[in-house]
Scaffold this motif. Structure first.
Motif, PDB file in Angstrom:
ATOM      1  N   ASN A 281       0.813  -1.216   0.000  1.00  0.00           N
ATOM      2  CA  ASN A 281       0.000   0.000   0.000  1.00  0.00           C
ATOM      3  C   ASN A 281       0.850   1.271   0.000  1.00  0.00           C
ATOM      4  OD1 ASN A 281      -2.296  -1.613   0.165  1.00  0.00           O
ATOM      5  ND2 ASN A 281      -2.300  -1.564   2.394  1.00  0.00           N
ATOM      6  N   ARG A 282       2.081   1.171   0.435  1.00  0.00           N
ATOM      7  CA  ARG A 282       2.961   2.337   0.562  1.00  0.00           C
ATOM      8  C   ARG A 282       3.654   2.573  -0.771  1.00  0.00           C
ATOM      9  NH1 ARG A 282       3.544  -0.542   5.562  1.00  0.00           N
ATOM     10  NH2 ARG A 282       5.506  -1.525   4.963  1.00  0.00           N
ATOM     11  N   ARG A 283       2.967   3.294  -1.668  1.00  0.00           N
ATOM     12  CA  ARG A 283       3.440   3.369  -3.041  1.00  0.00           C
ATOM     13  C   ARG A 283       3.033   4.676  -3.706  1.00  0.00           C
ATOM     14  NH1 ARG A 283      -1.528   1.357  -2.828  1.00  0.00           N
ATOM     15  NH2 ARG A 283      -2.917   1.554  -4.600  1.00  0.00           N
ATOM     16  N   VAL A 284       3.676   4.921  -4.858  1.00  0.00           N
ATOM     17  CA  VAL A 284       3.252   5.953  -5.801  1.00  0.00           C
ATOM     18  C   VAL A 284       3.037   5.250  -7.130  1.00  0.00           C
ATOM     19  CG1 VAL A 284       4.032   7.940  -7.159  1.00  0.00           C
ATOM     20  CG2 VAL A 284       4.305   7.951  -4.687  1.00  0.00           C
ATOM     21  N   GLU A 285       1.910   5.536  -7.757  1.00  0.00           N
ATOM     22  CA  GLU A 285       1.592   4.989  -9.066  1.00  0.00           C
ATOM     23  C   GLU A 285       1.423   6.124 -10.059  1.00  0.00           C
ATOM     24  OE1 GLU A 285      -0.648   0.829  -8.167  1.00  0.00           O
ATOM     25  OE2 GLU A 285      -1.931   2.602  -8.205  1.00  0.00           O
ATOM     26  N   PHE A 286       1.386   5.773 -11.332  1.00  0.00           N
ATOM     27  CA  PHE A 286       1.304   6.759 -12.401  1.00  0.00           C
ATOM     28  C   PHE A 286       0.195   6.375 -13.365  1.00  0.00           C
ATOM     29  CE2 PHE A 286       5.587   6.002 -10.968  1.00  0.00           C
ATOM     30  CZ  PHE A 286       6.023   7.269 -10.622  1.00  0.00           C
ATOM     31  N   TYR A 287      -0.504   7.367 -13.871  1.00  0.00           N
ATOM     32  CA  TYR A 287      -1.436   7.134 -14.966  1.00  0.00           C
ATOM     33  C   TYR A 287      -1.565   8.416 -15.775  1.00  0.00           C
ATOM     34  CZ  TYR A 287      -5.099   9.208 -11.981  1.00  0.00           C
ATOM     35  OH  TYR A 287      -5.841  10.048 -11.185  1.00  0.00           O
ATOM     36  N   VAL A 288      -2.046   8.257 -17.000  1.00  0.00           N
ATOM     37  CA  VAL A 288      -2.172   9.365 -17.939  1.00  0.00           C
ATOM     38  C   VAL A 288      -3.601   9.873 -17.920  1.00  0.00           C
ATOM     39  CG1 VAL A 288      -2.043  10.000 -20.383  1.00  0.00           C
ATOM     40  CG2 VAL A 288      -0.318   8.492 -19.403  1.00  0.00           C
ATOM     41  N   LEU A 289      -3.740  11.182 -17.857  1.00  0.00           N
ATOM     42  CA  LEU A 289      -5.067  11.783 -17.943  1.00  0.00           C
ATOM     43  C   LEU A 289      -5.552  11.753 -19.381  1.00  0.00           C
ATOM     44  CD1 LEU A 289      -4.760  15.026 -15.766  1.00  0.00           C
ATOM     45  CD2 LEU A 289      -5.874  12.888 -15.148  1.00  0.00           C
ATOM     46  N   SER A 290      -6.850  11.585 -19.548  1.00  0.00           N
ATOM     47  CA  SER A 290      -7.424  11.740 -20.886  1.00  0.00           C
ATOM     48  C   SER A 290      -7.264  13.210 -21.284  1.00  0.00           C
ATOM     49  CB  SER A 290      -8.901  11.357 -20.880  1.00  0.00           C
ATOM     50  OG  SER A 290      -9.648  12.328 -20.160  1.00  0.00           O
ATOM     51  N   ASP A 291      -7.411  13.499 -22.553  1.00  0.00           N
ATOM     52  CA  ASP A 291      -7.260  14.884 -23.012  1.00  0.00           C
ATOM     53  C   ASP A 291      -8.244  15.813 -22.300  1.00  0.00           C
ATOM     54  OD1 ASP A 291      -5.233  14.074 -24.685  1.00  0.00           O
ATOM     55  OD2 ASP A 291      -6.529  13.908 -26.452  1.00  0.00           O
ATOM     56  N   LYS A 292      -9.464  15.342 -22.093  1.00  0.00           N
ATOM     57  CA  LYS A 292     -10.477  16.163 -21.421  1.00  0.00           C
ATOM     58  C   LYS A 292     -10.106  16.391 -19.952  1.00  0.00           C
ATOM     59  CE  LYS A 292     -15.359  16.802 -21.391  1.00  0.00           C
ATOM     60  NZ  LYS A 292     -16.549  16.432 -22.114  1.00  0.00           N
ATOM     61  N   GLU A 293      -9.666  15.332 -19.264  1.00  0.00           N
ATOM     62  CA  GLU A 293      -9.242  15.461 -17.864  1.00  0.00           C
ATOM     63  C   GLU A 293      -8.040  16.402 -17.748  1.00  0.00           C
ATOM     64  OE1 GLU A 293     -10.240  11.088 -15.954  1.00  0.00           O
ATOM     65  OE2 GLU A 293      -8.534  11.290 -17.310  1.00  0.00           O
ATOM     66  N   ALA A 294      -7.118  16.303 -18.687  1.00  0.00           N
ATOM     67  CA  ALA A 294      -5.930  17.159 -18.666  1.00  0.00           C
ATOM     68  C   ALA A 294      -6.315  18.624 -18.857  1.00  0.00           C
ATOM     69  CB  ALA A 294      -4.937  16.727 -19.737  1.00  0.00           C
ATOM     70  N   GLU A 295      -7.278  18.880 -19.721  1.00  0.00           N
ATOM     71  CA  GLU A 295      -7.739  20.251 -19.957  1.00  0.00           C
ATOM     72  C   GLU A 295      -8.348  20.839 -18.686  1.00  0.00           C
ATOM     73  OE1 GLU A 295     -11.241  22.320 -22.560  1.00  0.00           O
ATOM     74  OE2 GLU A 295     -10.063  20.765 -23.568  1.00  0.00           O
ATOM     75  N   VAL A 296      -9.159  20.053 -17.998  1.00  0.00           N
ATOM     76  CA  VAL A 296      -9.767  20.509 -16.735  1.00  0.00           C
ATOM     77  C   VAL A 296      -8.678  20.747 -15.685  1.00  0.00           C
ATOM     78  CG1 VAL A 296     -11.259  19.813 -14.818  1.00  0.00           C
ATOM     79  CG2 VAL A 296     -12.000  19.445 -17.179  1.00  0.00           C
ATOM     80  N   ALA A 297      -7.737  19.820 -15.569  1.00  0.00           N
ATOM     81  CA  ALA A 297      -6.649  19.949 -14.589  1.00  0.00           C
ATOM     82  C   ALA A 297      -5.794  21.179 -14.880  1.00  0.00           C
ATOM     83  CB  ALA A 297      -5.780  18.701 -14.592  1.00  0.00           C
ATOM     84  N   HIS A 298      -5.530  21.443 -16.163  1.00  0.00           N
ATOM     85  CA  HIS A 298      -4.720  22.604 -16.528  1.00  0.00           C
ATOM     86  C   HIS A 298      -5.450  23.907 -16.166  1.00  0.00           C
ATOM     87  CE1 HIS A 298      -1.748  24.987 -18.603  1.00  0.00           C
ATOM     88  NE2 HIS A 298      -2.701  25.563 -19.277  1.00  0.00           N
ATOM     89  N   LYS A 299      -6.752  23.946 -16.392  1.00  0.00           N
ATOM     90  CA  LYS A 299      -7.536  25.143 -16.056  1.00  0.00           C
ATOM     91  C   LYS A 299      -7.546  25.389 -14.557  1.00  0.00           C
ATOM     92  CE  LYS A 299     -10.591  25.189 -20.037  1.00  0.00           C
ATOM     93  NZ  LYS A 299     -11.953  24.953 -20.534  1.00  0.00           N
ATOM     94  N   GLN A 300      -7.518  24.306 -13.764  1.00  0.00           N
ATOM     95  CA  GLN A 300      -7.529  24.438 -12.309  1.00  0.00           C
ATOM     96  C   GLN A 300      -6.218  25.005 -11.776  1.00  0.00           C
ATOM     97  OE1 GLN A 300      -8.497  20.494 -11.009  1.00  0.00           O
ATOM     98  NE2 GLN A 300     -10.696  20.809 -11.258  1.00  0.00           N
ATOM     99  N   THR A 301      -5.125  24.792 -12.503  1.00  0.00           N
ATOM    100  CA  THR A 301      -3.823  25.263 -12.026  1.00  0.00           C
ATOM    101  C   THR A 301      -3.433  26.614 -12.606  1.00  0.00           C
ATOM    102  OG1 THR A 301      -2.671  24.027 -13.774  1.00  0.00           O
ATOM    103  CG2 THR A 301      -2.966  22.927 -11.639  1.00  0.00           C
ATOM    104  N   THR A 302      -4.252  27.168 -13.496  1.00  0.00           N
ATOM    105  CA  THR A 302      -3.916  28.487 -14.079  1.00  0.00           C
ATOM    106  C   THR A 302      -4.847  29.543 -13.574  1.00  0.00           C
ATOM    107  OG1 THR A 302      -5.242  28.020 -16.039  1.00  0.00           O
ATOM    108  CG2 THR A 302      -2.870  27.602 -16.174  1.00  0.00           C
TER     109      THR A 302
END
Length: 135
Positions: free
Chosen positions: A114-135
């Motif tokens: 359980n003590r871990r870091v994992e990675f995954y890729v955002l879909s283009d739509k999810e990435a757009e929302v995430a980018h708007k949240q950080t700008t």
């Protein structure tokens, strides 16, 4: 969960594991991190945003403590990735605390996965929302 496992295989992302109650990157995980640096660079060159998702076990402390611990783990990994040439703008840090345990209960040793870091890729739509949240 199944879709993430397929995606992790597609991009060849590997989880990074941590010691109990620690966000320090273990020396035995550096080779795995270096592998992930290459895989994440390939994804980000294609314009993808990669989530660095931290996790904790239920053994360490309260849900709030575990949330902060998982965020610190993810942040440490992000800093490593950025130091090794991954664009920070293409990484999103998320802490899940003890909400997505692989091993839901047991001893400290049994909960090690359980003590871990994992990675995954955002879909283009999810990435757009995430980018708007950080700008």
């Amino acid at each position: 969960v199944q879709a993430r496992k397929l995606q992790q295989a597609q991009y060849s992302f590997k989880p990074v594991y941590f010691d109990f109650d620690s966000s320090a990157i273990r020396s035995d995980q550096v080779e795995i991190l270096d592998h992930n640096v290459k895989a994440i660079k390939r994804a980000t060159r294609k314009g993808k945003t990669v989530v660095v998702e931290g996790h904790a076990d239920k053994y360490a402390g309260s849900p709030e403590y575990n949330m902060h611990l998982s965020e610190r783990r993810a942040q440490q990994v992000k800093e490593y990735l950025v130091q090794h040439g991954v664009p920070a703008s293409r990484l999103k840090v998320v802490g899940r605390g003890d909400t997505m345990c692989i091993v839901p209960s047991g001893t400290k040793e049994q909960q090690a996965p359980n003590r871990r870091v994992e990675f995954y890729v955002l879909s283009d739509k999810e990435a757009e929302v995430a980018h708007k949240q950080t700008t």
